[in-house]
Design a protein around this motif. Structure first.
Motif, PDB file in Angstrom:
ATOM      1  N   ASN A  71       0.832  -1.367   0.023  1.00  0.00           N
ATOM      2  CA  ASN A  71       0.190   0.013   0.034  1.00  0.00           C
ATOM      3  C   ASN A  71       0.787   1.222  -0.061  1.00  0.00           C
ATOM      4  OD1 ASN A  71      -2.397  -1.509   0.059  1.00  0.00           O
ATOM      5  ND2 ASN A  71      -2.488  -1.596   2.221  1.00  0.00           N
ATOM      6  N   ILE A  72       2.040   1.180   0.874  1.00  0.00           N
ATOM      7  CA  ILE A  72       2.715   2.463   0.846  1.00  0.00           C
ATOM      8  C   ILE A  72       3.533   2.871  -0.341  1.00  0.00           C
ATOM      9  CG2 ILE A  72       5.008   3.420   1.871  1.00  0.00           C
ATOM     10  CD1 ILE A  72       4.156   2.021   4.354  1.00  0.00           C
ATOM     11  N   VAL A  73       3.830   1.644  -0.840  1.00  0.00           N
ATOM     12  CA  VAL A  73       4.617   1.733  -2.316  1.00  0.00           C
ATOM     13  C   VAL A  73       3.874   2.306  -3.375  1.00  0.00           C
ATOM     14  CG1 VAL A  73       5.939   0.508  -4.163  1.00  0.00           C
ATOM     15  CG2 VAL A  73       6.593   0.053  -1.949  1.00  0.00           C
ATOM     16  N   GLN A  74       2.548   1.396  -3.466  1.00  0.00           N
ATOM     17  CA  GLN A  74       1.547   1.944  -4.381  1.00  0.00           C
ATOM     18  C   GLN A  74       1.350   3.348  -4.406  1.00  0.00           C
ATOM     19  OE1 GLN A  74      -2.332   0.568  -3.999  1.00  0.00           O
ATOM     20  NE2 GLN A  74      -2.775   0.379  -6.106  1.00  0.00           N
ATOM     21  N   ALA A  75       1.083   3.899  -3.129  1.00  0.00           N
ATOM     22  CA  ALA A  75       0.650   5.439  -2.875  1.00  0.00           C
ATOM     23  C   ALA A  75       1.754   6.306  -3.467  1.00  0.00           C
ATOM     24  CB  ALA A  75       0.555   5.539  -1.255  1.00  0.00           C
ATOM     25  N   LEU A  89       4.132   5.461  -5.867  1.00  0.00           N
ATOM     26  CA  LEU A  89       4.170   5.354  -7.105  1.00  0.00           C
ATOM     27  C   LEU A  89       2.986   6.109  -8.069  1.00  0.00           C
ATOM     28  CD1 LEU A  89       5.418   1.635  -7.586  1.00  0.00           C
ATOM     29  CD2 LEU A  89       6.554   3.838  -7.926  1.00  0.00           C
ATOM     30  N   LYS A  90       1.749   6.037  -7.331  1.00  0.00           N
ATOM     31  CA  LYS A  90       0.677   6.468  -8.023  1.00  0.00           C
ATOM     32  C   LYS A  90       0.918   8.268  -7.964  1.00  0.00           C
ATOM     33  CE  LYS A  90      -3.110   3.287  -8.070  1.00  0.00           C
ATOM     34  NZ  LYS A  90      -4.336   2.857  -7.640  1.00  0.00           N
ATOM     35  N   LYS A  91       1.349   8.644  -7.005  1.00  0.00           N
ATOM     36  CA  LYS A  91       1.720   9.972  -6.724  1.00  0.00           C
ATOM     37  C   LYS A  91       2.691  10.583  -7.971  1.00  0.00           C
ATOM     38  CE  LYS A  91       3.045  13.538  -3.356  1.00  0.00           C
ATOM     39  NZ  LYS A  91       3.826  13.812  -2.059  1.00  0.00           N
ATOM     40  N   GLU A  92       3.469   9.683  -8.397  1.00  0.00           N
ATOM     41  CA  GLU A  92       4.319  10.280  -9.439  1.00  0.00           C
ATOM     42  C   GLU A  92       3.588   9.858 -10.753  1.00  0.00           C
ATOM     43  OE1 GLU A  92       6.964  11.681  -9.021  1.00  0.00           O
ATOM     44  OE2 GLU A  92       6.769  11.811  -6.846  1.00  0.00           O
ATOM     45  N   GLY A  93       2.342   9.414 -10.755  1.00  0.00           N
ATOM     46  CA  GLY A  93       1.684   9.063 -12.170  1.00  0.00           C
ATOM     47  C   GLY A  93       1.716   7.913 -12.600  1.00  0.00           C
ATOM     48  N   TYR A  94       2.380   6.900 -12.279  1.00  0.00           N
ATOM     49  CA  TYR A  94       2.608   5.588 -12.543  1.00  0.00           C
ATOM     50  C   TYR A  94       1.242   4.650 -12.332  1.00  0.00           C
ATOM     51  CZ  TYR A  94       7.464   6.636 -12.630  1.00  0.00           C
ATOM     52  OH  TYR A  94       8.738   7.286 -12.790  1.00  0.00           O
ATOM     53  N   GLN A  95       0.895   3.818 -13.106  1.00  0.00           N
ATOM     54  CA  GLN A  95      -0.118   2.885 -12.999  1.00  0.00           C
ATOM     55  C   GLN A  95       0.305   1.650 -12.245  1.00  0.00           C
ATOM     56  OE1 GLN A  95      -1.973   1.606 -16.519  1.00  0.00           O
ATOM     57  NE2 GLN A  95      -3.102  -0.053 -15.493  1.00  0.00           N
ATOM     58  N   VAL A  96      -0.132   1.298 -11.438  1.00  0.00           N
ATOM     59  CA  VAL A  96       0.334   0.082 -10.556  1.00  0.00           C
ATOM     60  C   VAL A  96      -0.688  -1.086 -10.254  1.00  0.00           C
ATOM     61  CG1 VAL A  96       1.262  -0.564  -8.154  1.00  0.00           C
ATOM     62  CG2 VAL A  96       1.668   1.670  -9.152  1.00  0.00           C
ATOM     63  N   THR A  97      -0.229  -2.476 -10.541  1.00  0.00           N
ATOM     64  CA  THR A  97      -0.985  -3.512 -10.224  1.00  0.00           C
ATOM     65  C   THR A  97      -0.310  -4.089  -9.147  1.00  0.00           C
ATOM     66  OG1 THR A  97      -1.589  -3.592 -12.546  1.00  0.00           O
ATOM     67  CG2 THR A  97      -1.627  -5.616 -11.341  1.00  0.00           C
ATOM     68  N   LEU A  98      -1.157  -4.584  -8.270  1.00  0.00           N
ATOM     69  CA  LEU A  98      -0.592  -5.071  -7.077  1.00  0.00           C
ATOM     70  C   LEU A  98      -1.064  -6.764  -7.147  1.00  0.00           C
ATOM     71  CD1 LEU A  98      -1.673  -2.679  -4.383  1.00  0.00           C
ATOM     72  CD2 LEU A  98       0.488  -2.801  -5.389  1.00  0.00           C
ATOM     73  N   ASP A 137      18.196  -3.823 -10.623  1.00  0.00           N
ATOM     74  CA  ASP A 137      18.631  -3.052  -9.307  1.00  0.00           C
ATOM     75  C   ASP A 137      17.926  -3.880  -8.411  1.00  0.00           C
ATOM     76  OD1 ASP A 137      19.388  -1.147  -7.690  1.00  0.00           O
ATOM     77  OD2 ASP A 137      18.304   0.411  -8.477  1.00  0.00           O
ATOM     78  N   TYR A 138      18.340  -3.704  -6.910  1.00  0.00           N
ATOM     79  CA  TYR A 138      18.249  -4.626  -5.886  1.00  0.00           C
ATOM     80  C   TYR A 138      18.428  -3.582  -4.483  1.00  0.00           C
ATOM     81  CZ  TYR A 138      18.762  -8.377  -2.590  1.00  0.00           C
ATOM     82  OH  TYR A 138      18.568  -9.547  -1.464  1.00  0.00           O
ATOM     83  N   LEU A 139      17.235  -3.647  -4.027  1.00  0.00           N
ATOM     84  CA  LEU A 139      16.963  -2.766  -2.623  1.00  0.00           C
ATOM     85  C   LEU A 139      16.627  -3.622  -1.455  1.00  0.00           C
ATOM     86  CD1 LEU A 139      16.955   0.280  -2.190  1.00  0.00           C
ATOM     87  CD2 LEU A 139      14.448   0.369  -2.745  1.00  0.00           C
ATOM     88  N   THR A 140      17.394  -3.315  -0.583  1.00  0.00           N
ATOM     89  CA  THR A 140      17.200  -3.976   0.764  1.00  0.00           C
ATOM     90  C   THR A 140      16.109  -3.292   1.710  1.00  0.00           C
ATOM     91  OG1 THR A 140      19.543  -4.589   0.612  1.00  0.00           O
ATOM     92  CG2 THR A 140      18.431  -5.077   2.891  1.00  0.00           C
ATOM     93  N   LYS A 141      15.248  -4.084   2.297  1.00  0.00           N
ATOM     94  CA  LYS A 141      14.248  -3.885   3.346  1.00  0.00           C
ATOM     95  C   LYS A 141      15.007  -3.517   4.519  1.00  0.00           C
ATOM     96  CE  LYS A 141      10.486  -6.297   1.130  1.00  0.00           C
ATOM     97  NZ  LYS A 141       9.452  -7.405   1.420  1.00  0.00           N
ATOM     98  N   PRO A 142      14.627  -2.655   5.594  1.00  0.00           N
ATOM     99  CA  PRO A 142      13.660  -1.493   5.307  1.00  0.00           C
ATOM    100  C   PRO A 142      14.057  -0.447   4.330  1.00  0.00           C
ATOM    101  CG  PRO A 142      14.562  -1.204   7.243  1.00  0.00           C
ATOM    102  CD  PRO A 142      14.929  -2.366   6.832  1.00  0.00           C
ATOM    103  N   PHE A 143      13.463   0.052   3.326  1.00  0.00           N
ATOM    104  CA  PHE A 143      14.006   1.099   2.388  1.00  0.00           C
ATOM    105  C   PHE A 143      12.938   2.123   2.287  1.00  0.00           C
ATOM    106  CE2 PHE A 143      11.039  -1.638   0.137  1.00  0.00           C
ATOM    107  CZ  PHE A 143      10.204  -1.086  -0.508  1.00  0.00           C
ATOM    108  N   SER A 144      13.467   3.288   2.046  1.00  0.00           N
ATOM    109  CA  SER A 144      12.778   4.443   1.681  1.00  0.00           C
ATOM    110  C   SER A 144      11.944   4.403   0.469  1.00  0.00           C
ATOM    111  CB  SER A 144      13.711   5.961   1.812  1.00  0.00           C
ATOM    112  OG  SER A 144      12.819   7.034   1.282  1.00  0.00           O
ATOM    113  N   PRO A 145      10.526   4.650   0.696  1.00  0.00           N
ATOM    114  CA  PRO A 145       9.722   4.645  -0.613  1.00  0.00           C
ATOM    115  C   PRO A 145      10.414   5.674  -1.749  1.00  0.00           C
ATOM    116  CG  PRO A 145       8.399   4.675   1.359  1.00  0.00           C
ATOM    117  CD  PRO A 145       9.677   4.925   1.914  1.00  0.00           C
ATOM    118  N   ARG A 146      10.832   6.737  -1.060  1.00  0.00           N
ATOM    119  CA  ARG A 146      11.386   7.921  -2.046  1.00  0.00           C
ATOM    120  C   ARG A 146      12.668   7.290  -2.575  1.00  0.00           C
ATOM    121  NH1 ARG A 146       9.605  11.117   2.617  1.00  0.00           N
ATOM    122  NH2 ARG A 146       8.226  12.730   2.048  1.00  0.00           N
TER     123      ARG A 146
END
Length: 230
Positions: A16-20, A22-31, A98-107
């Motif tokens: 939900n956080i990542v979707q929010a 990404l959508k704010k930046e104008g991307y279409q997101v399928t979960l 690319d590879y991102l380790t949790k926890p990560f910043s959504p930004r």
């Protein structure tokens, strides 16, 4: 049309956080929370990018990444709680960008998404000319249409497979180091080992049976062509 991203993550909070963001930046997101469901959906609607968790119920993110790379070269970002060097290398060698380790910043994730899309869009679009067709021995490459013909038969190749073939075909008999091929094909900001080059060569040899790509031991590879055939 907005760029479409598939997010495969079994943690609802992260989804939900990542979707929010990404959508704010104008991307279409399928979960989706399962790799099997995401893979089935992609058969009818391919996304422009994948963001994959590793630890998923059923098929894991590594296996899904491998399946995607067999048919597509769209950008893939792996997100995982695993922070071991071997896990990062494995993900990248299977084809992730690319590879991102949790926890990560959504930004930070959004920044990496933008960077990968920008890199993909930077590929030049060229009009077709006679110089766009490479013919060497039994290999023919239409650079404008990005088509490969081997022994008069069209062969389906991925973007990176085409790029490697093009490098070899433009300079036959020249030896390229693994590090050089890694930088040219994946970019100088790629994180991963040069084993990704070996895997790509292996795939080309399998698809183009008899392709004279020689191993230069301890160095890299070259496309060996007799001078009278070049």
């Amino acid at each position: 049309m907005n760029q479409h991203i598939y997010l495969v993550e079994d943690d609802p909070n992260i989804r939900n956080i990542v979707q929010a963001y990404l959508k704010k930046e104008g991307y279409q997101v399928t979960l989706t929370e399962r790799a099997e469901e995401a893979w089935d959906n992609a058969q009818s609607q391919q996304p422009d990018m994948w963001i994959l968790d590793i630890m998923l119920p059923g098929m894991d993110g590594y296996e899904l990444c491998k399946k995607i790379r067999q048919v597509s070269e769209v950008p893939i970002i792996i997100i995982s709680a695993k922070d071991e060097e071997v896990d990062k290398i494995l993900g990248l060698e299977l084809g992730s960008d690319d590879y991102l380790t949790k926890p990560f910043s959504p930004r930070e994730l959004v920044a990496r998404v933008k960077r990968l899309f920008k890199r993909a869009e930077a590929q030049p679009v060229m009009s077709k000319t006679k110089q766009d067709v490479l013919e060497i021995d039994q290999l023919k490459m239409d650079q404008a249409a990005r088509q490969v013909f081997w022994k008069d038969e069209e062969i389906d190749v991925t973007t990176k497979e085409f790029d490697m073939l093009e490098i070899f075909a433009k300079q036959p008999n020249r030896a390229f180091s693994r590090e050089e091929l890694l930088t040219i094909i994946w970019g100088d900001d790629y994180f991963g080992s040069d084993r990704a080059v070996d895997d790509l060569v292996k795939r080309l040899r399998k698809k183009l049976d008899g392709l004279p790509v020689e191993t230069v031991w301890g160095y890299g590879y070259r496309l060996h062509i007799d001078e009278e055939k070049s």
